[in-house]
Design a protein around this motif. Structure first.
Motif, PDB file in Angstrom:
ATOM      1  N   ARG A  34      10.684  42.570  62.473  1.00  0.00           N
ATOM      2  CA  ARG A  34      10.383  41.953  60.841  1.00  0.00           C
ATOM      3  C   ARG A  34      10.735  42.435  59.904  1.00  0.00           C
ATOM      4  O   ARG A  34       9.867  43.285  59.621  1.00  0.00           O
ATOM      5  N   GLN A  35      11.175  42.044  59.141  1.00  0.00           N
ATOM      6  CA  GLN A  35      11.443  42.876  58.412  1.00  0.00           C
ATOM      7  C   GLN A  35      10.857  42.037  57.007  1.00  0.00           C
ATOM      8  O   GLN A  35      10.849  40.840  57.203  1.00  0.00           O
ATOM      9  N   PRO A  36       9.871  42.433  56.310  1.00  0.00           N
ATOM     10  CA  PRO A  36       9.370  41.953  55.313  1.00  0.00           C
ATOM     11  C   PRO A  36       9.627  41.783  54.205  1.00  0.00           C
ATOM     12  O   PRO A  36       9.241  40.747  52.823  1.00  0.00           O
ATOM     13  N   ASP A  37      11.011  41.605  53.857  1.00  0.00           N
ATOM     14  CA  ASP A  37      12.555  40.530  52.907  1.00  0.00           C
ATOM     15  C   ASP A  37      13.104  40.404  53.487  1.00  0.00           C
ATOM     16  O   ASP A  37      14.071  40.688  54.458  1.00  0.00           O
ATOM     17  N   VAL A  38      13.894  39.726  53.177  1.00  0.00           N
ATOM     18  CA  VAL A  38      15.843  39.297  53.780  1.00  0.00           C
ATOM     19  C   VAL A  38      17.021  38.667  52.898  1.00  0.00           C
ATOM     20  O   VAL A  38      15.990  38.336  51.436  1.00  0.00           O
ATOM     21  N   GLU A  39      17.144  38.982  52.207  1.00  0.00           N
ATOM     22  CA  GLU A  39      18.823  38.666  51.579  1.00  0.00           C
ATOM     23  C   GLU A  39      19.720  37.887  51.570  1.00  0.00           C
ATOM     24  O   GLU A  39      20.194  39.217  52.881  1.00  0.00           O
ATOM     25  N   ILE A  40      20.164  37.280  51.367  1.00  0.00           N
ATOM     26  CA  ILE A  40      21.443  36.725  51.956  1.00  0.00           C
ATOM     27  C   ILE A  40      22.520  36.715  50.942  1.00  0.00           C
ATOM     28  O   ILE A  40      22.036  36.733  49.744  1.00  0.00           O
ATOM     29  N   TYR A  41      23.974  36.293  51.216  1.00  0.00           N
ATOM     30  CA  TYR A  41      24.925  36.079  49.624  1.00  0.00           C
ATOM     31  C   TYR A  41      25.553  35.253  50.202  1.00  0.00           C
ATOM     32  O   TYR A  41      26.232  34.954  51.550  1.00  0.00           O
ATOM     33  N   VAL A  42      25.375  33.878  49.386  1.00  0.00           N
ATOM     34  CA  VAL A  42      25.735  32.706  49.298  1.00  0.00           C
ATOM     35  C   VAL A  42      27.329  32.314  48.446  1.00  0.00           C
ATOM     36  O   VAL A  42      27.214  32.331  47.140  1.00  0.00           O
ATOM     37  N   GLY A  48      30.819  39.248  42.115  1.00  0.00           N
ATOM     38  CA  GLY A  48      32.009  38.162  41.622  1.00  0.00           C
ATOM     39  C   GLY A  48      31.924  36.722  41.842  1.00  0.00           C
ATOM     40  O   GLY A  48      30.044  35.881  41.165  1.00  0.00           O
ATOM     41  N   LYS A  49      32.387  35.797  42.932  1.00  0.00           N
ATOM     42  CA  LYS A  49      31.447  34.365  43.551  1.00  0.00           C
ATOM     43  C   LYS A  49      30.341  34.046  43.737  1.00  0.00           C
ATOM     44  O   LYS A  49      30.181  33.560  44.739  1.00  0.00           O
ATOM     45  N   TRP A  50      29.400  35.532  44.237  1.00  0.00           N
ATOM     46  CA  TRP A  50      28.549  35.353  45.837  1.00  0.00           C
ATOM     47  C   TRP A  50      27.004  35.424  44.916  1.00  0.00           C
ATOM     48  O   TRP A  50      27.409  36.537  44.296  1.00  0.00           O
ATOM     49  N   HIS A  51      25.880  34.678  44.826  1.00  0.00           N
ATOM     50  CA  HIS A  51      25.014  34.477  44.747  1.00  0.00           C
ATOM     51  C   HIS A  51      24.194  35.004  45.433  1.00  0.00           C
ATOM     52  O   HIS A  51      24.616  34.859  47.277  1.00  0.00           O
ATOM     53  N   SER A  52      22.562  35.885  44.674  1.00  0.00           N
ATOM     54  CA  SER A  52      22.342  36.475  46.364  1.00  0.00           C
ATOM     55  C   SER A  52      20.672  35.905  46.405  1.00  0.00           C
ATOM     56  O   SER A  52      21.027  35.285  45.362  1.00  0.00           O
ATOM     57  N   LEU A  53      20.651  35.159  47.619  1.00  0.00           N
ATOM     58  CA  LEU A  53      19.191  34.649  47.766  1.00  0.00           C
ATOM     59  C   LEU A  53      18.248  35.562  48.399  1.00  0.00           C
ATOM     60  O   LEU A  53      18.160  35.885  49.617  1.00  0.00           O
ATOM     61  N   TYR A  54      17.602  36.382  47.495  1.00  0.00           N
ATOM     62  CA  TYR A  54      16.265  37.070  47.794  1.00  0.00           C
ATOM     63  C   TYR A  54      14.848  36.291  48.148  1.00  0.00           C
ATOM     64  O   TYR A  54      14.496  35.566  47.512  1.00  0.00           O
ATOM     65  N   ILE A  55      14.289  37.126  49.454  1.00  0.00           N
ATOM     66  CA  ILE A  55      12.968  35.936  50.109  1.00  0.00           C
ATOM     67  C   ILE A  55      11.748  37.415  50.209  1.00  0.00           C
ATOM     68  O   ILE A  55      12.372  37.906  51.594  1.00  0.00           O
ATOM     69  N   GLU A  56      11.335  37.396  49.987  1.00  0.00           N
ATOM     70  CA  GLU A  56       9.834  38.436  50.518  1.00  0.00           C
ATOM     71  C   GLU A  56       9.061  37.987  50.442  1.00  0.00           C
ATOM     72  O   GLU A  56       7.915  36.654  50.017  1.00  0.00           O
ATOM     73  N   GLY A  57       7.818  37.967  51.665  1.00  0.00           N
ATOM     74  CA  GLY A  57       6.736  37.980  51.511  1.00  0.00           C
ATOM     75  C   GLY A  57       6.820  37.863  53.512  1.00  0.00           C
ATOM     76  O   GLY A  57       7.412  38.370  53.370  1.00  0.00           O
ATOM     77  N   GLU A  58       4.806  37.450  53.373  1.00  0.00           N
ATOM     78  CA  GLU A  58       4.262  37.814  54.464  1.00  0.00           C
ATOM     79  C   GLU A  58       4.803  36.427  56.257  1.00  0.00           C
ATOM     80  O   GLU A  58       4.707  36.884  57.347  1.00  0.00           O
ATOM     81  N   GLN A  59       5.105  35.595  55.466  1.00  0.00           N
ATOM     82  CA  GLN A  59       5.479  34.661  55.948  1.00  0.00           C
ATOM     83  C   GLN A  59       6.601  33.819  56.271  1.00  0.00           C
ATOM     84  O   GLN A  59       7.500  32.655  56.725  1.00  0.00           O
ATOM     85  N   ILE A  60       7.481  34.746  55.937  1.00  0.00           N
ATOM     86  CA  ILE A  60       9.092  34.771  56.461  1.00  0.00           C
ATOM     87  C   ILE A  60       9.417  34.067  57.790  1.00  0.00           C
ATOM     88  O   ILE A  60       9.181  35.025  58.871  1.00  0.00           O
ATOM     89  N   PRO A  61      10.145  33.216  58.196  1.00  0.00           N
ATOM     90  CA  PRO A  61      10.543  32.529  59.716  1.00  0.00           C
ATOM     91  C   PRO A  61      11.097  33.224  60.153  1.00  0.00           C
ATOM     92  O   PRO A  61      11.595  32.203  61.272  1.00  0.00           O
ATOM     93  N   TRP A  62      12.188  33.839  59.199  1.00  0.00           N
ATOM     94  CA  TRP A  62      13.410  34.708  60.094  1.00  0.00           C
ATOM     95  C   TRP A  62      13.489  36.171  60.516  1.00  0.00           C
ATOM     96  O   TRP A  62      12.405  36.739  59.959  1.00  0.00           O
ATOM     97  N   GLU A  63      13.607  36.387  61.218  1.00  0.00           N
ATOM     98  CA  GLU A  63      12.978  38.033  61.360  1.00  0.00           C
ATOM     99  C   GLU A  63      14.110  38.789  61.380  1.00  0.00           C
ATOM    100  O   GLU A  63      13.508  40.006  60.594  1.00  0.00           O
TER     101      GLU A  63
END
Length: 122
Positions: A2-10, A56-71
């Motif tokens: 499990r990662q301590p945070d996740v980041e995706i681009y939308v 560019g046209k991509w938005h970053s979504l960054y989530i951090e915390g110990e209860q992230i449901p995605w590994e």
């Protein structure tokens, strides 16, 4: 692992649609608060940052915390794509600041599946 945070681009996403997905996936989100060029909210103990047009046209979504449901970033990206129906990009594995050219390798998740791509973000 499990990662301590996740980041995706939308790409060109509507923040309200992203908020609906986050609320469904994580629970109720607080209202977005502007912080410089970003917006912040929380869902339970998770801190969420939205960076409009980070690349560019991509938005970053960054989530951090110990209860992230995605590994992994990829698991989060898959969930976002399934809910939003738009192309999502993420790093293929964990990311470290000292990583160099490896940062150009990304995963693209869209209606055609998952593809590794080279994406120059700087």
């Amino acid at each position: 692992m499990r990662q301590p945070d996740v980041e995706i681009y939308v790409k060109e996403a509507d923040r309200d649609a992203v908020t609906q997905w986050l609320t469904h996936a994580l629970g109720p989100c607080t209202p977005w608060q502007p912080r410089g060029q970003t917006f912040k909210c929380s869902a339970g103990a998770l801190a969420i940052t939205w960076f409009p047009k980070a690349v560019g046209k991509w938005h970053s979504l960054y989530i951090e915390g110990e209860q992230i449901p995605w590994e992994t970033d990829l698991a989060c990206a898959r969930s976002a794509h399934a809910a939003l129906g738009m192309q999502i990009r993420c790093a293929p594995g964990g990311w470290q600041e000292q990583d160099s050219n490896e940062n150009d390798r990304w995963l693209k998740i869209d209606k055609d599946g998952e593809t590794e791509i080279i994406w120059k973000t700087d």
